[in-house]
Scaffold this active site. Structure first.
Site, short mmCIF file in Angstrom:
data_model
loop_
_atom_site.label_atom_id
_atom_site.label_comp_id
_atom_site.label_asym_id
_atom_site.label_seq_id
_atom_site.Cartn_x
_atom_site.Cartn_y
_atom_site.Cartn_z
N PHE A 84 0.86 -1.32 -0.03
CA PHE A 84 0.03 0.01 0.11
C PHE A 84 0.83 1.15 0.04
O PHE A 84 0.62 2.17 -0.87
CB PHE A 84 -1.06 -0.04 1.21
CG PHE A 84 -2.03 1.13 1.24
CD1 PHE A 84 -3.07 0.86 0.70
CD2 PHE A 84 -1.68 2.32 1.74
CE1 PHE A 84 -4.24 1.85 0.38
CE2 PHE A 84 -2.60 3.30 1.63
CZ PHE A 84 -3.87 3.18 0.87
N CYS A 135 1.36 -5.36 -9.62
CA CYS A 135 2.06 -3.95 -9.80
C CYS A 135 3.53 -4.50 -10.29
O CYS A 135 4.39 -3.65 -10.86
CB CYS A 135 1.98 -3.05 -8.65
SG CYS A 135 0.30 -2.56 -8.48
N LYS A 171 8.30 -13.85 3.90
CA LYS A 171 7.05 -13.84 3.46
C LYS A 171 6.95 -14.85 2.22
O LYS A 171 7.55 -14.82 1.00
CB LYS A 171 6.57 -12.32 2.82
CG LYS A 171 5.33 -12.30 2.21
CD LYS A 171 4.84 -10.98 2.04
CE LYS A 171 3.42 -10.55 1.65
NZ LYS A 171 3.04 -9.10 1.47
N ASN A 188 9.40 -4.05 4.45
CA ASN A 188 9.61 -5.08 3.57
C ASN A 188 10.54 -5.04 2.54
O ASN A 188 10.53 -3.85 1.54
CB ASN A 188 8.14 -5.14 2.67
CG ASN A 188 8.03 -6.52 2.08
OD1 ASN A 188 8.53 -6.80 1.16
ND2 ASN A 188 6.82 -7.47 2.40
N SER A 236 8.31 -13.88 -2.47
CA SER A 236 6.98 -14.46 -2.95
C SER A 236 6.29 -13.67 -3.92
O SER A 236 5.13 -14.22 -4.36
CB SER A 236 5.99 -15.00 -1.74
OG SER A 236 5.98 -13.72 -0.88
N SER A 237 6.61 -12.68 -4.33
CA SER A 237 5.99 -11.85 -5.24
C SER A 237 5.91 -12.45 -6.54
O SER A 237 6.91 -12.83 -6.98
CB SER A 237 6.47 -10.35 -5.43
OG SER A 237 5.88 -9.84 -6.58
N PRO A 238 4.54 -12.80 -7.24
CA PRO A 238 4.47 -13.53 -8.58
C PRO A 238 4.92 -12.43 -9.59
O PRO A 238 4.94 -12.84 -10.66
CB PRO A 238 2.95 -13.75 -8.60
CG PRO A 238 2.53 -12.80 -7.79
CD PRO A 238 3.53 -12.22 -6.75
N TYR A 284 -5.05 -5.56 3.18
CA TYR A 284 -4.68 -4.62 1.95
C TYR A 284 -5.95 -4.33 1.27
O TYR A 284 -6.29 -3.36 1.30
CB TYR A 284 -3.59 -5.57 1.17
CG TYR A 284 -3.14 -4.59 -0.12
CD1 TYR A 284 -3.71 -4.74 -1.23
CD2 TYR A 284 -1.87 -3.78 0.24
CE1 TYR A 284 -3.60 -3.75 -2.09
CE2 TYR A 284 -1.57 -3.14 -0.79
CZ TYR A 284 -2.40 -2.97 -2.02
OH TYR A 284 -1.60 -2.12 -3.01
N THR A 285 -6.38 -5.24 0.60
CA THR A 285 -7.55 -5.16 -0.40
C THR A 285 -8.75 -4.63 0.58
O THR A 285 -9.56 -3.61 -0.05
CB THR A 285 -7.96 -6.22 -1.20
OG1 THR A 285 -6.91 -6.91 -1.77
CG2 THR A 285 -8.92 -6.07 -2.35
#
Length: 435
Positions: free
Chosen positions: A104, A148, A275, A199, A232-234, A396-397
């Protein structure tokens, strides 16, 4: 059109901010042994703002929200949290377990404003060593879906902001101590009344992931109450390969060494977490648990977004877009991973916690849980995560759709859940469904 809508939103938010200066209502009171929310003007006013954001491009809406928080155009929570929500993790005091997930406020622009909303903790980032733009636009789609990439202004820009925030905090503490010796100064985190997590990510073009994370540690750890290695971000090619047993073990060792070689005061170095993704096999989970225990990781954040497209998302044309999916469809898979990791680690985490007490090292008994919804997210949902093993819960969402008014609502509902089931503290509820 965007300018006029943005101006309208700014005025409405500013009105909410003004209301926050006059609203001193008690956070909640008890009626028939139940916490009753008294939201008051400051958070109720924000409900007028949220519908306007739906008419904006998702990324423009996000940008406006961060700007509003950075400029203080958001309400400030002055009401104390229910005492039953307070907890201590890693020797750090959290007034409540509800936090804001990374993604965010990627560049630490609005830390003070976001903590002031009443979150128990806020996590900024992911922060990369070198500035990068992120993936091509459009990259946010309302399903909700978030893809993003690590669009980041870089370590230098974030370090300047966090350094200024840290200095302000120290100055406020000094002023409070000198002006009023009778009042005890409330100790929060390094950035204010709540806890601040940083992070860390790697640059997309970097060939040495460990070097990127180590650079992040050397530059930003002095401002963080805890650190996160995001593997772990795709949206970053090859990043999730670092979750393998050997790769993860080598990476964590290097990052821990970088952190531990720095000089720290009495409170010691910031805790280090990893994470992980929800799209992992049973063997993957066992490997990660083994590394976490062997290297005495301080905790895990469970989970990042998912690359899967479960129903009903699979039928939406936007589901063909690459990237990670967050929101309601992620709930079940992330809860499954949370419970499995709690079971795989709880038998060893607790003895280690006791054994290391004298060394000022505290291992989190449970894990973090990343939970977010387009639909209404409630205190019951947060409570389910806690009963499955989460010590703290990030939004978050849910926050993007529910706005500031969601925060006091969740906290009041969560307090009711804990008391309803006869728990005297939030600690007793952690992992209750796994015992």
């Amino acid at each position: 059109k965007v300018f006029l809508t943005g101006a309208t939103i700014g005025l409405l938010i500013a009105g909410g901010a003004y209301a926050s200066t006059v609203d001193e209502a008690t956070f909640c009171f008890k009626r028939n042994s139940e916490f009753i929310l008294t939201s008051g003007w400051m958070f109720s006013a924000t409900k007028l703002v949220n519908p306007f954001f739906a008419y904006l491009d998702p990324e423009v809406a996000h940008r406006l929200a961060v700007t509003a928080a950075a400029r203080g155009w958001v309400p400030k929570e002055k009401r104390p949290d229910p005492s039953i929500l307070g907890l201590e993790v890693w020797g750090r005091r959290f007034s409540n377990p509800i936090g804001l997930a990374a993604g965010f406020d990627k560049n630490a622009e609005a830390v003070e404003g976001l903590l002031g909303l009443g979150f128990g903790f806020v996590e900024v980032g992911s922060v990369t060593p070198v500035p990068q733009e992120g993936n091509p636009k459009p990259r946010i789609f309302r399903l909700p879906k978030e893809g993003c990439g690590f669009n980041s202004e870089g370590i230098v820009a974030v370090a300047k902001r966090l350094g200024a925030q840290h200095g302000k905090r120290k100055l406020d503490e000094t002023s409070s101590t000198s002006s009023s010796s009778s009042e005890e100064v409330k100790h929060g985190g390094k950035a204010g009344p709540g806890i601040l997590g940083v992070n860390l990510g790697k640059n997309k073009t970097s060939e040495d992931a460990a070097a990127d994370y180590v650079q992040g540690v050397h530059t930003l750890s002095q401002y963080a109450d805890y650190l996160v290695i995001n593997i772990s971000s795709p949206n970053t090619p090859g990043l999730r390969q670092l979750q393998g047993r050997k790769q993860l073990k080598d990476l964590v060792k290097k990052v821990q060494a970088a952190r531990d070689e720095m000089q720290w005061g009495e409170e010691g170095p910031p805790p280090l977490l990893v994470k992980i993704a929800p799209d992992l096999s049973r063997q993957d989970l066992e490997d990660i648990a083994a590394v976490a225990l062997a290297l005495r990781l301080d905790g895990l954040i469970i989970t990042n977004t998912t690359v899967s497209r479960p129903d009903p998302v699979s039928n939406n044309p936007v589901a063909e877009e690459p990237g990670g999916l967050s929101g309601k469809p992620l709930f079940n898979s992330s809860t499954y991973v949370l419970k499995e990791m709690y079971v795989l680690t709880k038998h060893d985490f607790e003895p280690l916690k006791q054994a290391l007490k004298d060394a000022n090292v505290v291992l989190a008994r449970g894990t973090y849980s990343y939970s977010s919804f387009k639909q209404k997210f409630s205190g019951e949902d947060a409570y389910e995560k806690i009963r499955k093993g989460a010590t703290l819960v990030q939004l978050y969402t849910a926050f993007a759709y529910g706005g500031p008014a969601l925060i006091p609502q969740i906290k009041a509902e969560l307090a009711n859940c804990i008391e309803r089931d006869g728990f005297k503290s939030i600690y007793e509820a952690v992992g209750a469904d796994c015992r």
